[in-house]
Design a protein around this motif. Sequence first.
Motif: not given
Length: 76
Positions: A66-70
Amino acid sequence: MVFAWKAAGLSYNRYLAVAGRVVRRSLKEEKRLIAERRGESDLRFAKWDNGKMGEPKSLTEANARAAAESAASGGS
């Protein structure tokens, strides 16, 4: 009287995690390795839909994804 961990802006759980990590790092090598393994945890979660459990997923991996996508989408 305000506790030092509260004045520093930490939750009690975070304070305990930091204190535990400091104690584990101060031990001699053999005892430190045993204590560090005991301190690790692997949280898993599953999404429920219509009363059926979905596939269990690692919370650590899901947070990293999720952090990478954000970051890729420019979100904060």
